[in-house]
Design a protein around this motif. Structure first.
Motif: not given
Length: 316
Positions: A74, A213, A211, A141
């Protein structure tokens, strides 16, 4: 006895050309001749996404395998930077092996990655190797990631035809060139050569993603020896295990047989037991999903399709 509608066994099979020239047994040839067939999109990505629903849409291999290998997926975006063996030729260079095929142990992987860390750290992309065959680069991210070919797509082909392109690909090409110099000069490669092992002289960047959802699947269990499929199963929250031949009746779930090249093993070990369970009413359906996109659905009621002829070969 009538099996519940959800009692299905699904087999992921290699492209049928890889099994060509091997004889089918008559019961299997007859069952395939009477089965429902659909031609779907070919390729590993399309094959796996027929069995997993991913939101947002995509094929987030690096992020999912990172979650399978470590507990920090994450924290950012991830790109696989797998160890690779590239051999120059007259027209360029070819990718000959990567990942597991290089047979690295954890000490070797750490030695190579330690040499790469300063360059990747300076680029703001830390690199590590939680598994000897799977190395990762971490990015923010929000990082923009160019399309990257999987090693299976590039294996045996000219390396430069599959490198990331465009403005976003430029930094990856530059980083790859720097990594190749570092790896080429690493003394461990001399020891590997003396032991008859291929050198680790390149990296393969691929699978860039964050990652997802949401990952779901209709399968209650997944059996596979391949990490990408196991990572998808883990993300979907279903039981995952290594593939093993059924010993007490055919089970329901998704069974990964893509690595098998012996049609006899597929027939006697998997397809015939599934066909027996179908006829006994223990399974409602058997699905065969081939990597070339050919999909077959077998049900008990198809035994009445007397007018359909048996197929002459698995790839007919």
């Amino acid at each position: 006895m009538q099996a519940p509608a959800a009692a299905t066994a699904t087999f992921l099979l290699p492209a049928r050309i890889r099994l060509g020239g091997q004889a089918l047994t008559r019961p299997i040839a007859q069952a395939l001749g009477r089965a429902d067939r659909e031609d779907r999109e070919p390729g590993e990505r399309a094959q796996l996404l027929r069995h997993f629903d991913v939101l947002p849409r995509g094929f987030p291999v690096a992020a999912l395998t990172r979650a399978f290998d470590a507990n920090d997926a994450t924290l950012g975006a991830w790109v696989r930077a797998d160890p690779a063996y590239v051999r120059p030729d007259l027209t360029g260079a070819r990718l000959l092996a990567s990942g597991d095929a290089l047979r690295l142990d954890s000490q070797e992987a750490e030695a190579f990655v330690s040499a790469l860390r300063p360059s990747f750290g300076d680029a703001g992309m830390p690199i590590d190797a939680p598994r000897p065959a799977r190395w990762y680069v971490r990015l923010p991210r929000e990082a923009k990631l160019p399309p990257m070919a999987s090693p299976e797509e590039a294996l045996g082909e000219d390396l430069f035809e599959h490198l990331p392109e465009g403005p976003e690909g430029r930094r990856w090409r530059a980083l790859l060139s720097e990594a190749q110099v570092i790896l080429h000069q690493h003394p461990l490669n001399a020891a590997r050569a003396a032991a008859g092992k291929p050198p680790v002289n390149s990296l393969w960047f691929w699978g860039g993603s964050v990652l997802p959802d949401h990952v779901t699947t209709r399968h209650a269990q997944v059996q596979s020896d391949e990490v990408t499929l196991r990572a998808f199963a883990k993300a979907a929250g279903v039981e995952g295990s290594n593939a093993s031949l059924p010993v007490s009746g055919m089970r329901v779930g998704l069974f990964d047989l893509r690595a098998e090249r012996d049609l006899g093993v597929l027939l006697s070990g998997w397809l015939q037991p599934a066909l027996d369970a179908l006829r006994a009413g223990d399974l409602a359906a058997v699905h065969l999903d081939c990597e070339d996109g050919a999909c077959f659905t077998l049900t008990r009621s198809q035994r009445w399709r007397f007018w359909r002829k048996p197929v002459t070969a698995i790839d007919a």
